[in-house]
Design a protein around this motif. Structure first.
Motif, short mmCIF file in Angstrom:
data_model
loop_
_atom_site.label_atom_id
_atom_site.label_comp_id
_atom_site.label_asym_id
_atom_site.label_seq_id
_atom_site.Cartn_x
_atom_site.Cartn_y
_atom_site.Cartn_z
N LYS A 195 14.13 82.34 36.94
CA LYS A 195 13.88 82.33 35.50
C LYS A 195 15.14 82.72 34.73
CE LYS A 195 10.80 83.95 31.86
NZ LYS A 195 9.58 84.73 31.52
N ARG A 196 15.85 83.72 35.20
CA ARG A 196 17.08 84.12 34.52
C ARG A 196 18.09 82.99 34.51
NH1 ARG A 196 21.01 88.71 36.90
NH2 ARG A 196 21.29 87.02 38.41
N SER A 197 18.20 82.28 35.64
CA SER A 197 19.14 81.17 35.73
C SER A 197 18.77 80.07 34.75
CB SER A 197 19.17 80.62 37.16
OG SER A 197 20.02 79.49 37.24
N MET A 198 17.47 79.78 34.62
CA MET A 198 17.04 78.73 33.71
C MET A 198 17.19 79.14 32.25
SD MET A 198 13.77 77.00 35.67
CE MET A 198 13.75 75.60 34.54
N LEU A 199 17.06 80.42 31.97
CA LEU A 199 17.27 80.89 30.60
C LEU A 199 18.73 80.77 30.18
CD1 LEU A 199 14.97 84.05 30.49
CD2 LEU A 199 14.76 82.02 29.04
N ALA A 200 19.62 80.91 31.15
CA ALA A 200 21.05 80.79 30.84
C ALA A 200 21.38 79.33 30.53
CB ALA A 200 21.89 81.28 32.02
N GLY A 201 21.61 79.02 29.27
CA GLY A 201 21.88 77.65 28.86
C GLY A 201 20.64 76.85 28.57
N SER A 565 10.17 67.71 37.11
CA SER A 565 11.62 67.83 36.98
C SER A 565 12.07 67.51 35.55
CB SER A 565 12.31 66.89 37.97
OG SER A 565 13.72 66.98 37.84
N SER A 566 11.48 66.47 34.93
CA SER A 566 11.84 66.12 33.56
C SER A 566 11.46 67.24 32.59
CB SER A 566 11.13 64.82 33.14
OG SER A 566 11.57 63.74 33.93
N VAL A 567 10.30 67.83 32.80
CA VAL A 567 9.86 68.95 31.96
C VAL A 567 10.84 70.11 32.08
CG1 VAL A 567 8.08 70.72 31.70
CG2 VAL A 567 7.42 68.31 31.94
N ALA A 568 11.20 70.46 33.32
CA ALA A 568 12.11 71.58 33.54
C ALA A 568 13.50 71.28 33.00
CB ALA A 568 12.17 71.91 35.04
N GLY A 576 16.56 71.49 36.52
CA GLY A 576 15.19 71.07 36.74
C GLY A 576 14.71 71.26 38.17
N GLN A 577 15.62 71.15 39.14
CA GLN A 577 15.22 71.27 40.54
C GLN A 577 14.90 72.70 40.96
OE1 GLN A 577 14.58 68.53 42.34
NE2 GLN A 577 15.12 67.47 40.43
N LEU A 578 15.25 73.66 40.10
CA LEU A 578 14.95 75.06 40.44
C LEU A 578 13.48 75.39 40.27
CD1 LEU A 578 17.92 76.97 38.70
CD2 LEU A 578 17.65 76.48 41.13
N TYR A 579 12.80 74.62 39.44
CA TYR A 579 11.45 74.98 39.02
C TYR A 579 10.41 74.42 39.99
CZ TYR A 579 7.34 75.54 36.03
OH TYR A 579 6.11 75.89 35.54
N GLU A 580 9.77 75.34 40.74
CA GLU A 580 8.75 74.94 41.71
C GLU A 580 7.56 75.89 41.68
OE1 GLU A 580 10.56 74.66 45.54
OE2 GLU A 580 11.71 72.86 45.05
#
Length: 747
Positions: A195-201, A565-568, A576-580
């Motif tokens: 989550k932290r990685s996805m929040l960055a950027g 993947s498109s949503v993420a 997008g590939q991080l989200y599972e």
């Protein structure tokens, strides 16, 4: 070529095949042959009085003893007969000792285990246990060690292949196996990093939407188990069902056991290496368990220097360093050094970042062992009293009793957080993000005799929206729970065997919804696409069942991956590939139903792009002919024996011989959103259906078989029935013994 030459060649080939067969048999004989454990006659065991062990046709031990201690000694002995190497590997994995028997390949695995300090937690926790718990663990260890000591020259084949002898078993080892399960079922700290990685950027609002802990329509309570009241059954007494979902392994994780002694008469599944029964029933009550999924781990960013000095609340504190040696087979020993702060061990050290892990399992005094107390409980009050000592992993307990009561209670030591949810790494230096003890047991979600005569759910969030404490966890979406309730409500007059049809149900409301959305998006376009027509027709005519023989489940599974993947990607470009996360399907459905602005320019275009990409991918995987696609060819599983598989591959021309010792490859039905929750790594690990009106009408089966001994008839004798949705009578009062072993006092 003349006929005589052809005949000669055929004879030569037959000779070669015969020689190959002899070589294979010789190889198998060398690898796996050894006398099987004794299941009849008499053996000396350090019990106070004779114990009778009756093995039924599935190899289930029905243990009758004159006191509880002897029953647990016998349980340790017979479990070791069938599962000793599994027990040894579980304690080694937990303690970080695999490299001692395997070598360099598992050093990193051992490093992580050592950093989690499970052996130290077990050792420190043991001395705090009540005397009754320590006595139960000691009795079980006594039985295990009797088997080890009397079978040094006839141990399971894995010990021979790996070239070592097992160390004596101890109460600490049983606690290590418990902590192995705790670790396996509580690993949310890695989601904090994602989550932290996805929040960055990324877009914070969108990312937070992806990581919601509830979908908004959860039925309460939560777990993949259920109980229905007598008003819904043929007998007028409750029925309780439970099927825990865990990773595949051979042998499977559970061992069926029946223990009988004064004050104790309990049958169900046990965890190899641990005394008592984990899920099952006694003469008066039945219970099931699955994972609560509540977050009991927090990461803290520390300001710590190389000498272990770190800042907390404006003051400098000194971390404690723990050094350990990892023995490596065939290589040099590896030394590890871990700093331990007030929050826990330093678990991430990359660049300038230093993260420590606080975990409920590691907190002083939190290690408990109420299993035997649960086994002895006679009513809801005694049951919940025992549950109040259940430290973790956080669990959902479903309950029923012969008096007609049904109930549910969440259990576990769940941190109280104030002003933060624990879904991201926290500032460890400020002192502003500390736990305030644990949520009181009587404030955890519970239900007793609800008006609709049903407690049923499947790992979803059981905490109400107005719960007084912050709630975070990797909860499941509600599809399975809603489907269970719908099926159970569809009729009355249930019998225990009928529940198998519910447990093996493969209808996915989410996948059917997504297929309908894709078809609608396609039909909203005026122009048809001949290349997509067969695939659209497939989805249009599909009944929503994730059946291994059908093509549509294969296609819609790929569509979902592309949509997710498109949503993420919309939330956090490039990641997008991080989200599972498990909640992914519910997130996708909510977006498609509400279609809020800011995510996509055109939702239908996004769905069609996902369909095009999915069709292209499906053709790459299974060819251009849509009619020949099958979901089972996509969702294929293979369960390899961790030691026999690599050992046998070294034998020339083994060929199909491996099939005897392993499972698959085989296609599976079901998905993450079906009651029969199935993936490439996990599935129902057991199925129990307990009839409170007549215990001998209950049913129970495990995934593969009772024995870990490859040449035992019980090595994988349950797999075919498990795979095809069949089960077995759960013998309790009327035990049909196939073999009887007497454990007589002695050494």
């Amino acid at each position: 070529m003349t006929q005589s030459v052809v005949s000669w060649i055929l004879k030569a080939v037959n000779v070669l095949l015969a020689l190959a067969a002899v070589a294979i048999l010789a190889g198998l004989y060398w690898i796996v042959w050894r006398p099987l454990p004794q299941r009849s006659g008499s053996v000396a065991v350090p019990v106070a009085a004779p114990v009778t062990v009756s093995f039924d046709t599935l190899g289930v031990p029905h243990i009758r003893a004159s006191n509880q201690e002897d029953a647990l000694i016998a349980q340790g002995y017979v479990t070791a007969q069938d599962r000793l190497w599994q027990m040894d590997s579980l304690r080694r994995f937990a303690a970080g000792n695999l490299s001692e028997i395997i070598g360099q390949a598992t050093v990193d695995v051992d490093r992580e285990s050592r950093s989690l300090r499970l052996r130290r937690i077990a050792e420190q926790g043991y001395v705090r246990l009540p005397a009754e718990d320590r006595a139960a663990l000691a009795a079980y260890a006594l039985g295990v060690n009797q088997f080890i000591d009397t079978h040094r020259n006839n141990l399971p084949v894995e010990f021979t292949l790996l070239g070592y002898q097992p160390r004596p078993w101890s109460a600490i080892d049983s606690l290590l196996v418990c902590l192995y399960m705790f670790r396996d079922l509580t690993n949310s700290w890695k989601n904090d990093l994602i989550k932290r990685s996805m929040l960055a950027g990324g877009d914070a609002a969108k990312v937070n939407f992806l990581f919601e802990s509830r979908s908004g329509n959860e039925p309460l309570p939560g777990s993949n188990a259920w109980a229905i009241a007598g008003s819904r059954t043929a007998s007028g007494k409750p029925i309780l069902s439970s099927d825990m979902h865990l990773e595949y392994s051979i042998p499977g994780i559970w061992y069926m056991t029946h223990l009988q002694a004064p004050g104790l008469d309990v049958s169900g599944v046990s965890l190899p290496g641990v005394p008592g029964v984990i899920v099952g029933h006694n003469r008066r009550i039945a219970w099931g368990i699955t994972n609560l999924q509540f977050d009991v781990q927090d990461l803290y960013a520390e300001k710590i220097d190389e000498a272990g000095r770190y800042v907390f609340h404006g003051k400098v504190e000194q971390a404690r360093q723990e050094r350990e040696i990892i023995q490596v087979k065939g290589g040099k020993a590896v030394e590890t050094a871990t700093w331990i702060t007030r929050h826990g061990p330093l678990i991430v050290a990359e660049g300038t970042e230093r993260l420590t892990l606080r975990w409920a399992a590691a907190e002083p005094g939190n290690l408990q062992f109420p299993v035997v107390e649960i086994d002895r409980a006679q009513d809801w009050k005694q049951f919940t009293t025992a549950l109040s000592r259940w430290a973790g992993p956080g669990s959902n307990f479903i309950y029923a009793d012969v008096d007609g009561n049904i109930g549910y209670h969440a259990a576990g030591y769940l941190p109280k957080r104030h002003g933060f949810a624990g879904d991201l790494p926290l500032d460890g230096a400020s002192g502003d993000f500390e736990w305030d003890g644990y949520i009181p047991f009587d404030q955890l979600p519970s239900a007793f005799n609800p008006a609709d005569g049903m407690v049923a759910s499947s790992n979803q969030n059981p905490f109400p929206a107005d719960y007084p404490y912050p709630v975070n966890g990797n909860f499941a979406p509600p599809y399975r729970a809603l489907r269970v309730r719908k099926l159970l409500s569809a009729k009355s007059g249930w019998h225990a065997p009928d529940m198998l049809a519910v447990q093996t149900d493969i209808y996915s409301a989410f996948s059917k919804f997504l297929a309908t959305q894709v078809v609608s998006a396609y039909e909203s376009r005026r122009d048809t696409n001949p290349a997509l027509e067969p695939s659209v027709r497939l989805l249009r005519e599909w009944d929503g069942r994730m059946d291994k023989a059908q093509a549509a489940p294969f296609l819609i599974s790929l569509v979902f991956l592309h949509v997710r993947s498109s949503v993420a990607e919309s939330a956090s470009p490039g990641k997008g590939q991080l989200y599972e996360l498990a909640m992914g399907p519910a997130v996708v459905e909510k977006l498609l139903r509400e279609r809020p602005e800011g995510w996509f320019r055109d939702y239908d275009s996004t769905l069609l792009r996902a369909l095009v990409d999915a069709v292209d991918e499906a053709k790459r995987i299974q060819g251009d002919n849509v009619s020949r696609w099958t979901y089972g060819a996509y969702l294929r599983i293979e369960i390899d024996h961790p030691v026999l598989h690599p050992a046998m591959l070294r034998i020339p021309i083994v060929g199909k011989a491996l099939d005897f010792f392993e499972i698959g490859p085989v296609g599976m039905s079901g998905s993450s959103t079906t009651v029969k929750q199935t993936s490439r790594i996990m599935a129902p690990s057991m199925r129990m259906d307990a009839d409170l009106g007549d215990w001998d009408q209950s049913q129970l089966n495990i995934q593969i078989g009772q024995s870990g001994q490859p040449l035992s008839r019980h090595y994988k004798d349950q797999w075919d029935d498990y795979y095809n949705g069949r089960s077995y009578p759960m013998q309790f009062k009327n035990v049909q013994a196939k073999d009887t072993l007497e454990l007589r006092p002695g050494k």
